[in-house]
Design a protein around this motif. Structure first.
Motif, PDB file in Angstrom:
ATOM      1  N   VAL A 174       0.804  -1.214   0.000  1.00 12.77           N
ATOM      2  CA  VAL A 174       0.000   0.000   0.000  1.00 12.77           C
ATOM      3  C   VAL A 174       0.841   1.271   0.000  1.00 12.77           C
ATOM      4  O   VAL A 174       0.421   2.307  -0.513  1.00 12.77           O
ATOM      5  CB  VAL A 174      -0.990  -0.018   1.182  1.00 12.77           C
ATOM      6  CG1 VAL A 174      -0.253  -0.029   2.502  1.00 12.77           C
ATOM      7  CG2 VAL A 174      -1.942   1.157   1.123  1.00 12.77           C
ATOM      8  N   TRP A 179      -5.530   0.148   4.229  1.00 15.29           N
ATOM      9  CA  TRP A 179      -5.662  -0.973   3.304  1.00 15.29           C
ATOM     10  C   TRP A 179      -6.661  -1.975   3.874  1.00 15.29           C
ATOM     11  O   TRP A 179      -7.031  -1.897   5.050  1.00 15.29           O
ATOM     12  CB  TRP A 179      -4.312  -1.669   3.065  1.00 15.29           C
ATOM     13  CG  TRP A 179      -3.656  -2.118   4.357  1.00 15.29           C
ATOM     14  CD1 TRP A 179      -2.762  -1.407   5.110  1.00 15.29           C
ATOM     15  CD2 TRP A 179      -3.884  -3.343   5.066  1.00 15.29           C
ATOM     16  NE1 TRP A 179      -2.411  -2.105   6.239  1.00 15.29           N
ATOM     17  CE2 TRP A 179      -3.091  -3.299   6.234  1.00 15.29           C
ATOM     18  CE3 TRP A 179      -4.669  -4.467   4.839  1.00 15.29           C
ATOM     19  CZ2 TRP A 179      -3.054  -4.347   7.161  1.00 15.29           C
ATOM     20  CZ3 TRP A 179      -4.648  -5.503   5.764  1.00 15.29           C
ATOM     21  CH2 TRP A 179      -3.840  -5.444   6.905  1.00 15.29           C
ATOM     22  N   ALA A 200      -6.575  -0.856  -1.260  1.00 15.24           N
ATOM     23  CA  ALA A 200      -6.519   0.296  -0.368  1.00 15.24           C
ATOM     24  C   ALA A 200      -7.646   1.261  -0.661  1.00 15.24           C
ATOM     25  O   ALA A 200      -7.700   2.338  -0.066  1.00 15.24           O
ATOM     26  CB  ALA A 200      -5.176   1.013  -0.514  1.00 15.24           C
TER      27      ALA A 200
END
Length: 673
Positions: A174, A179, A200
C-alpha cells in the motif's frame, strides 16, 4: 525445491455510485457482467468504463498486479470500492469443501513493541464460517486506517490448503496508508468457494471515494499474490524472493552493514560529546561500520514536539566543533556518521511551521496535531526544505539517516484549493509524495542510507519499505522478547532488511537521566550471557548494535567482536537466505527454547539461532531440533559462543543444543552433507 502452483482466477471488485451497500465483499455483479475486450482489459456492461489489470511476473512465480479504472462514458463516475486484485474460485478443486477443516489461515498482528506476531488458525476461528443456504456474510478481515499502515496487522494473508498441500499468499503493497484484505465465501449451499479482496480503495475501511470525470483514470496500489506447493515456510520463501526483486534500494555491497545506534538501552536521545566519545571508541573496536547519533542532536528549546522540523545542529551540546566536530570524530575512527530525523513531522513553534502554515496537513480545516504536526509533502516548499536538510547533512559527511515516524495522520486530509477531494484519497497523494522524495534523495546520493523507522515498524508494509534501505524491526526493549519480533517480521520482509537491536549492557529508559557507569554495573554482565543473547539476535538480520558497550569488560568486548566477525563473514548468506521455522513461530509471551534459521540453498548452509526466552534461573537446558524437512543429514561448521555450557551436536538431521541456563542463546552454522 519450492514449486509454484497455478493461482486462482484474478478479476476485480468495483462498486460505483453507491449502488451496492453490502457490509461484506463477495460479488456485486459488475465484474460478472463485464466483457473482456483485450488481454487484461474488461469493459463494464453499461459502457460506463473499463478495467485494466496490469500484471507483472516476479521470480518464483509470484504476481504483482495493479488495477486501473477508466471512465469511458460521458458522465462522472463515483467509485467507493476498487480492488487492487480480487482472487476467486479458491477451493473449487479438491475433494473437501472449504469449510470441511481444509484450510488454515496465517496472519500477523502488529503493535508498538509487538510486531510480527503470527497466528495460525482455521477460517472459522478467524471469523469466516458457513451460515446456511444464502451467501455467508462472514469474513476474515484484516485492515488498517491512517499512515501507520502496520499498527494492527501486517497486510499479508496466507491461506494454506491442507488437502492439496499448497499455500496461497495475498499481500497489499500500500505504501503507508489504509488498506484492506478480506477473505470471503461466494456462492450458495455446497457450491460456495473462497475469494480474497486486496486493496486500499474502500469506503467501508477509511472513507475512500473517487470521482472520475469522463476520460480520467485511476490506478490502485499494487497487490502481490501467488500459490506455492507446501506450507507457511514455502510461502514465506516465495514472498522473500519476490520482495527482493521489488526492492528499489541496493544495500552497500549487496549486504547488510553493521551499525551502532546510540538510542536503544543506551543514551535514550540524550547525547553529549562526553557520552558519545567512549561509545565511538567501543563501537570501532567491535567493528561497527556506521555510527548513528539518534534523536537529541538538533536544536530545541526543551519541547521537542513543538520545536522539531528545522533540523538545525545543536552545537553547544557537543563542545568545541559542535555537531560537525562529533561527526568528524566518527570518521576519524573509521566509521560513517549517521543521524536521526523525522522528516514528516514538524513542531508548531518551528521556524518552518511559522513561515509556511499552508504547508501543514489539515483535516476539516484544522491543523492535524497539537504541538507536533505534519508537513504536507504535496507542497513544493516542504519538498525543498527537506531536500535542503539532506543536502546540508551530506555536505557535513552524514551517510546514514534513521528516518522515524512517531505518529499517524489518521483517516484523511484536506487538499488546499480542492475542498471536495476525498480525504483518504488525498492522504494517498501525500504518502506517495513522501516516498517520491525519498526516491529523489536516494538517486541524488547513492551512498546515503535512509532507514525506515516508525516507532519501530508501524509503517512496514513493503509498498513503503521498498523505497528505503532497511526497516527498523521494533522499539522492543526486552532482549528476551526480541526474538519473537524479529523472526515474525522476517516472515514479512527480507531478513537482511530487518534492523535488529543488539544491546549488550542495556540501561532501561527509566534510568536514562540517572545512569552513571560503575564497576558494579559492568560486573553485572561478567558471564557474557546477556551479551551473547543480544548478539545472536543481531546475527539474524541487519545488526544495530547499541547498549552501553563503553562499560564492557575485555571478555564481553571480545564476544561482541567475535559476533561482528561472524556477521560480516556470513552476511552474503543472509542476503540470499530464506527464513525457516523448525518449531513454528514464537509468541511475544512465549517463554521457551526457540529455533529460527536462515537457509541458503545455494551454499547448502543454515544459520541457526537458538534462544531461550525464559527468565534466567541457573538451570542448564538441552533441546533437540528436527531439521529433516530441510535435508536428511547435516554437519556443524561453527558454534557461537565458544564457551563452556554452549554445545551443539548433530546426528543425521537431529540437532542437539545445550545452553548453560535459561535466558541464554547460541548461533550454529550448519552445512548439508
Amino acid at each position: 525445491m519450492v514449486m509454484l502452483m497455478e493461482t486462482p482466477a484474478s478479476t476485480f471488485y468495483l462498486n460505483l455510485n453507491a449502488e451496492n451497500n453490502n457490509t461484506y465483499i463477495a460479488s456485486n455483479g459488475i465484474a460478472e457482467t463485464a466483457t473482456q475486450v483485450a488481454d487484461g482489459v474488461l469493459r463494464l456492461a453499461d459502457g460506463r468504463g473499463e478495467i485494466h489489470l496490469e500484471r507483472q511476473s516476479l521470480p518464483g512465480g509470484a504476481t504483482l498486479q495493479r488495477t486501473t479504472l477508466v471512465n469511458t462514458g460521458d458522465t462522472a463516475l463515483l467509485a467507493d470500492t476498487l480492488s487492487a486484485a480480487f482472487l476467486t474460485g479458491i477451493g473449487s478443486d479438491g475433494e473437501r469443501r472449504w469449510d470441511d477443516d481444509r484450510f488454515r489461515v496465517h496472519f500477523a498482528y502488529s503493535s508498538w513493541q509487538g510486531e510480527g506476531q503470527w497466528r495460525h488458525m482455521s477460517p472459522e476461528d478467524a471469523g469466516l464460517y458457513k451460515t446456511y443456504n444464502h451467501h455467508s456474510q462472514t469474513s476474515v478481515r484484516l485492515r488498517s486506517v491512517g499512515t501507520w499502515s502496520t499498527a494492527k496487522y501486517y497486510p499479508l494473508l496466507l491461506l494454506e490448503d491442507t488437502e492439496l498441500h499448497r499455500t496461497h499468499f495475498f499481500e497489499v503493497l500500500v505504501g503507508g496508508t489504509g488498506w484492506q484484505i478480506e477473505l470471503c465465501a461466494r456462492g450458495h449451499r455446497e457450491d460456495s468457494t473462497l475469494c480474497v479482496f486486496l486493496g486500499a480503495a474502500c469506503e467501508g475501511n477509511d472513507g475512500w471515494t473517487l470521482t472520475l470525470a469522463p476520460g480520467e483514470r485511476y490506478t490502485t496500489c499494487p497487490a502481490l499474490y501467488g500459490c506455492v506447493e507446501g506450507g507457511f515456510e514455502e510461502a514465506v520463501a516465495a514472498l522473500t524472493g519476490a520482495k527482493r526483486a521489488l526492492a528499489l534500494r541496493r544495500l552497500p555491497g549487496g549486504v547488510p552493514p553493521l551499525c551502532f545506534n546510540d538510542y536503544m538501552n543506551c543514551l535514550w536521545a540524550l547525547p553529549t560529546r562526553e557520552k558519545l566519545i567512549p561509545l565511538m571508541d567501543a563501537a570501532a573496536r567491535v567493528g561497527a561500520e556506521y555510527f548513528v547519533i539518534d534523536a537529541g542532536w538538533f536544536r530545541t528549546s526543551g519541547n521537542w514536539s513543538a520545536d522539531m522540523g528545522d533540523w538545525e545542529p545543536w552545537d553547544e551540546l557537543f563542545g568545541e566543533g559542535g555537531v560537525q566536530g562529533i561527526l568528524d570524530e566518527i570518521v576519524a575512527r573509521g566509521m560513517k556518521p549517521g543521524v536521526w530525523l523525522e522528516i514528516e513531522s514538524v513542531g508548531i513553534s518551528s521556524a518552518f511551521a511559522k513561515a509556511h502554515p499552508e504547508a501543514l496537513l489539515y483535516r476539516h480545516g484544522h491543523v492535524i496535531g497539537k504541538d507536533r504536526c505534519f508537513m504536507d509533502f504535496r507542497n513544493p516548499a516542504v519538498r525543498a526544505h527537506i531536500r535542503g536538510v539532506f543536502d546540508r547533512l551530506y555536505r557535513m559527511g552524514v551517510r546514514y539517516v534513521k528516518n522515524d515516524y512517531n505518529q499517524s495522520v489518521g483517516v484523511g486530509i484536506d487538499t488546499p484549493g480542492a475542498p471536495d477531494r476525498n480525504g483518504a484519497l488525498a492522504l494517498g497523494d501525500h504518502a506517495a509524495a513522501v516516498l517520491s522524495l525519498v526516491d529523489e534523495i536516494c538517486t541524488a546520493y547513492p551512498d546515503f542510507i535512509i532507514e525506515s523507522c516508525c516507532s519501530g515498524a508501524m509503517r512496514s508494509d513493503f509498498g513503503a519499505v521498498r523505497h528505503f534501505y532497511l526497516q527498523s524491526s521494533s522499539d522492543q526493549e526486552d532482549y528476551l522478547r526480541t526474538p519473537s519480533v524479529i523472526t515474525g517480521l522476517s516472515a514479512c520482509l527480507p531478513p537482511e532488511r530487518v534492523g535488529v537491536w543488539a544491546c549488550p549492557y542495556p540501561v532501561a529508559i527509566d534510568y536514562r537521566d540517572s545512569f552513571r557507569s560503575s564497576a558494579e554495573f559492568t560486573a553485572g554482565f561478567a558471564d557474557g550471557r546477556v551479551t551473547v543473547h543480544n548478539m545472536v539476535s543481531g546475527l539474524m538480520g541487519l545488526m544495530y548494535l547499541s547498549g552501553h558497550i563503553d562499560c564492557a569488560d575485555g571478555f564481553n568486548l571480545s564476544l561482541m567482536r567475535q559476533a561482528a566477525d561472524i556477521y560480516k563473514r556470513n552476511r552474503t548468506i543472509t542476503a540470499r537466505a530464506v527464513p525457516v521455522f523448525p518449531a513454528g513461530t514464537l509468541r511475544l509471551s512465549g517463554r521457551e527454547t526457540f529455533p529460527y534459521g536462515l537457509l541458503d540453498r545455494e551454499s547448502g548452509k543454515l544459520l541457526l539461532a537458538v534462544w531461550s526466552t525464559a527468565l534466567p534461573d541457573g538451570t542448564p537446558l538441552q533441546t533437540q531440533i528436527d531439521l529433516s524437512r530441510y535435508a536428511g543429514a547435516w554437519r556443524i561448521a561453527d558454534v557461537y559462543p565458544a564457551l563452556p555450557g554452549y554445545t551443539a551436536s548433530v546426528s543425521g538431521a537431529t540437532l542437539t543444543v545445550t545452553l548453560p541456563e535459561r535466558g541464554s542463546a547460541a548461533y550454529i552454522e550448519l552445512g548439508i552433507l
